[in-house]
Design a protein around this motif. Structure first.
Motif, mmCIF file in Angstrom:
data_model
loop_
_atom_site.group_PDB
_atom_site.id
_atom_site.type_symbol
_atom_site.label_atom_id
_atom_site.label_comp_id
_atom_site.label_asym_id
_atom_site.label_seq_id
_atom_site.Cartn_x
_atom_site.Cartn_y
_atom_site.Cartn_z
ATOM 1 N N GLU A 1 4.472 20.940 -15.162
ATOM 2 C CA GLU A 1 5.369 19.785 -15.079
ATOM 3 C C GLU A 1 6.020 19.502 -16.426
ATOM 4 N N ALA A 2 5.224 19.619 -17.500
ATOM 5 C CA ALA A 2 5.763 19.388 -18.835
ATOM 6 C C ALA A 2 6.777 20.457 -19.222
ATOM 7 N N ALA A 3 6.641 21.650 -18.625
ATOM 8 C CA ALA A 3 7.534 22.757 -18.968
ATOM 9 C C ALA A 3 8.762 22.819 -18.071
ATOM 10 N N GLY A 4 8.969 21.789 -17.232
ATOM 11 C CA GLY A 4 10.185 21.743 -16.446
ATOM 12 C C GLY A 4 10.078 22.289 -15.039
ATOM 13 N N LYS A 5 8.853 22.475 -14.535
ATOM 14 C CA LYS A 5 8.660 23.009 -13.186
ATOM 15 C C LYS A 5 8.351 21.909 -12.173
ATOM 16 N N SER A 6 8.639 20.662 -12.516
ATOM 17 C CA SER A 6 8.298 19.544 -11.626
ATOM 18 C C SER A 6 8.976 19.667 -10.269
ATOM 19 N N ASP A 7 10.242 20.097 -10.268
ATOM 20 C CA ASP A 7 10.965 20.172 -8.997
ATOM 21 C C ASP A 7 10.344 21.201 -8.064
ATOM 22 N N VAL A 8 9.900 22.325 -8.637
ATOM 23 C CA VAL A 8 9.251 23.367 -7.828
ATOM 24 C C VAL A 8 7.951 22.847 -7.234
ATOM 25 N N VAL B 1 0.025 31.603 -14.844
ATOM 26 C CA VAL B 1 0.245 31.325 -16.261
ATOM 27 C C VAL B 1 1.729 31.219 -16.608
ATOM 28 N N PRO B 2 2.579 32.160 -16.180
ATOM 29 C CA PRO B 2 4.009 31.986 -16.476
ATOM 30 C C PRO B 2 4.612 30.733 -15.840
ATOM 31 N N THR B 3 4.139 30.361 -14.639
ATOM 32 C CA THR B 3 4.636 29.117 -14.042
ATOM 33 C C THR B 3 4.211 27.919 -14.872
ATOM 34 N N ALA B 4 2.926 27.877 -15.246
ATOM 35 C CA ALA B 4 2.420 26.765 -16.054
ATOM 36 C C ALA B 4 3.107 26.702 -17.408
#
Length: 526
Positions: A66-73, A177-180
């Protein structure tokens, strides 16, 4: 454009015992080069605390993503695949589902980005299930992950693979890991040299089961194909011309089932269309062109959303047993505007044959049912119509609006339906209901055999059989009845091996066993 190196996946017949590394080469991308901001974004997410790795746990990895910009996913996955009252069913790595879908498609390359141990396990499992296709892998370490070099390596790998002579599409998948860490696959081009680039994130902390990961990829492909159709003419699928309106089928099924469904539809002047997930790209266009969509597996939320966007009606359940076949034909007829007299004539032609097949091979005994493939409710319906006493049906998949017809039918016939079933719930049901046969996942079957209950592994022994129409009516009786007949053998083995491998004889002790105490005491005296 540089042609792929020899070690890069080539064509449909390539076989790889292990993942093939396709990352790390240079590509002069000019204006297409990854923005420097990407490196900072990824680095900020990973450098926090002690970093994000497989050991971090689902909650920590979710926060990092979420911090890395994946919140929408993650928000989309949470809406599409709700986890229910408990966290997540015990299942294999979800990414196996999407990987399996990609590896089954012609002219489709697959590239994974994730920890080496995860990629090894996924590749091994894929080949165990007969993939016989190369799995591309972009390796990384802490430095390439933090600096953003991993994204550049993925990008280089995709450019190397994008050969239109070899591929229609390339599927790039971020694992945990890449997603996180926020690796931004959405910055890759949508198309390179005419080859479609399909990018998905399939983290174990965001997608609950491998069955739903199939939907992640199927939905992404349908979305891309729908945009192509809306943009203009597309290539016609090969060998799918029927001259009739078609029914698109959603959910992996036994190869004979679409044929059986086609026979059921023929009196309605309809034909069975493609099965989603498809086996090649152009089948996606035909799937979107269907007159109606049959959600045989009801958990394909993303795929069904694309069909809705294309203006297609959706019918839940499938033609299993007498009641299921009659209800499904009625629903298809209503959706396609077919006269009731024609639908009734079709039912009168098939229902007696299904009824005869069920009565010729009855199942007389109690069965508990659990699994994670998504067809558990359909199988349970067929068991009940075959005469089995089914009191519990557990599925790792979620409840959806398309599973409602099967749920209501099962509950009306005395079965408890547990969506998002945990292993503990499946085991508790088996021990409470004391079935003659337990159908389930590997640990359920293992526990059943420990209790001298015949157990059948759902994936290999049950879902690998026809279920639909007259052909599916008697398909389960042979294996179920054979398992029930083995009950005496289980009782004999349990009696013979009583005490072996359990208690003090298990080989693992928290305290010294009494017999060992005596032996040690005797040695000390001596």
């Amino acid at each position: 454009m540089t042609k792929p190196d020899p070690q890069v996946p080539q064509g449909d017949g390539a076989v790889a015992e292990t993942p093939v590394s396709v990352g790390g080469s240079e590509h002069a991308g000019g204006a297409d080069a990854a923005p420097m901001a990407v490196k900072a974004e990824i680095g900020a997410a990973v450098a926090t605390g002690d970093g994000v790795g497989c050991h971090a746990g689902a909650d920590e990895m979710r926060r990092a993503a979420e911090a890395a910009g994946k919140s929408d996913v993650l928000e989309r996955y949470a809406a599409d695949y709700p986890t229910g009252p408990h966290d997540q069913p015990q299942s294999m790595c979800p990414a196996f589902g999407s990987l399996r879908v990609g590896l089954r498609m012609k002219r489709t390359a697959t590239v994974l980005s994730g920890s080496a141990c995860c990629v090894y396990g996924l590749t091994f499992t894929s080949h165990f299930y007969g993939a016989r296709r190369t799995v591309g892998y972009v390796p990384f370490d802490s430095e390439t992950l933090v600096t953003g070099k991993l994204f550049e390596d993925i990008r280089d790998a995709v450019f190397k693979l994008a050969d239109p002579e070899q591929y229609d599409a390339i599927v790039v998948t971020n694992l945990c890991v890449p997603t996180a860490s926020g690796v931004p696959l959405d910055l890759l081009p949508n198309e390179i040299n005419g080859v479609r680039i399909i990018c998905i994130d399939v983290p174990g902390f965001g997608v609950p089961t491998h069955a739903e990961a199939k939907d992640v990829l199927a939905g992404a492909m349908l979305k891309y194909a729908r945009a192509e159709v809306e943009a203009g003419p597309v290539q016609a699928p090969q060998g799918l011309e029927t001259g009739k309106p078609t029914v698109t089928l959603v959910g992996e099924m036994f190869p004979a089932d679409p044929v059986s469904i086609g026979a059921l539809l023929e009196p309605l002047e309809l034909a069975a269309g493609p099965v989603v997930p498809t086996r090649e790209w152009r089948e996606l266009y035909a799937a979107l062109d269907g007159a109606v969509v049959g959600a045989v597996h009801p958990f394909y939320t993303a795929a069904l959303r694309e069909f809705k966007a294309a203006g297609r009606s959706i019918v839940g359940s499938g033609p299993v047993g007498c009641d299921g076949t009659a209800a499904w034909l009625d629903a298809i007829g209503d959706a396609c505007g077919i006269a009731k007299t024609k639908v009734d004539a079709a039912k009168n032609g098939f229902i007696p044959a299904i009824m005869a097949a069920l009565s010729d091979q009855p199942i007389k005994g109690r069965v508990t049912m659990s699994g994670y493939e998504g067809s558990e409710l359909l199988v349970a319906r067929l068991l009940i119509e075959s005469g089995a006493d089914v009191l519990y049906v557990g599925t790792a998949c979620p409840r959806t609006e398309w599973s409602k017809p099967d749920q209501e039918w099962l509950e009306a016939h005395g079965a408890t339906v547990q969506f998002r079933a945990s292993l503990e719930q499946d085991l508790a049901a088996m021990e409470a209901f004391e079935p003659d046969v337990a159908i389930g996942t590997t640990p359920v079957v293992q526990k059943a055999k420990e209790l001298a209950i015949p157990g059948l592994y759902f994936t290999n022994l049950i879902s690998a059989r026809p279920l639909m129409g007259p052909a599916g009516a008697g398909s389960l009786a042979q294996v179920i009845n054979a398992a029930m007949a083995n009950r005496r053998r289980f009782d004999s083995m349990k009696s013979f091996f009583a005490g072996v491998g359990e208690g003090p004889s298990a080989g693992v002790w928290e305290t010294t066993p009494p017999a060992a105490k005596k032996e040690n005491a005797a040695k000390e005296v001596a």
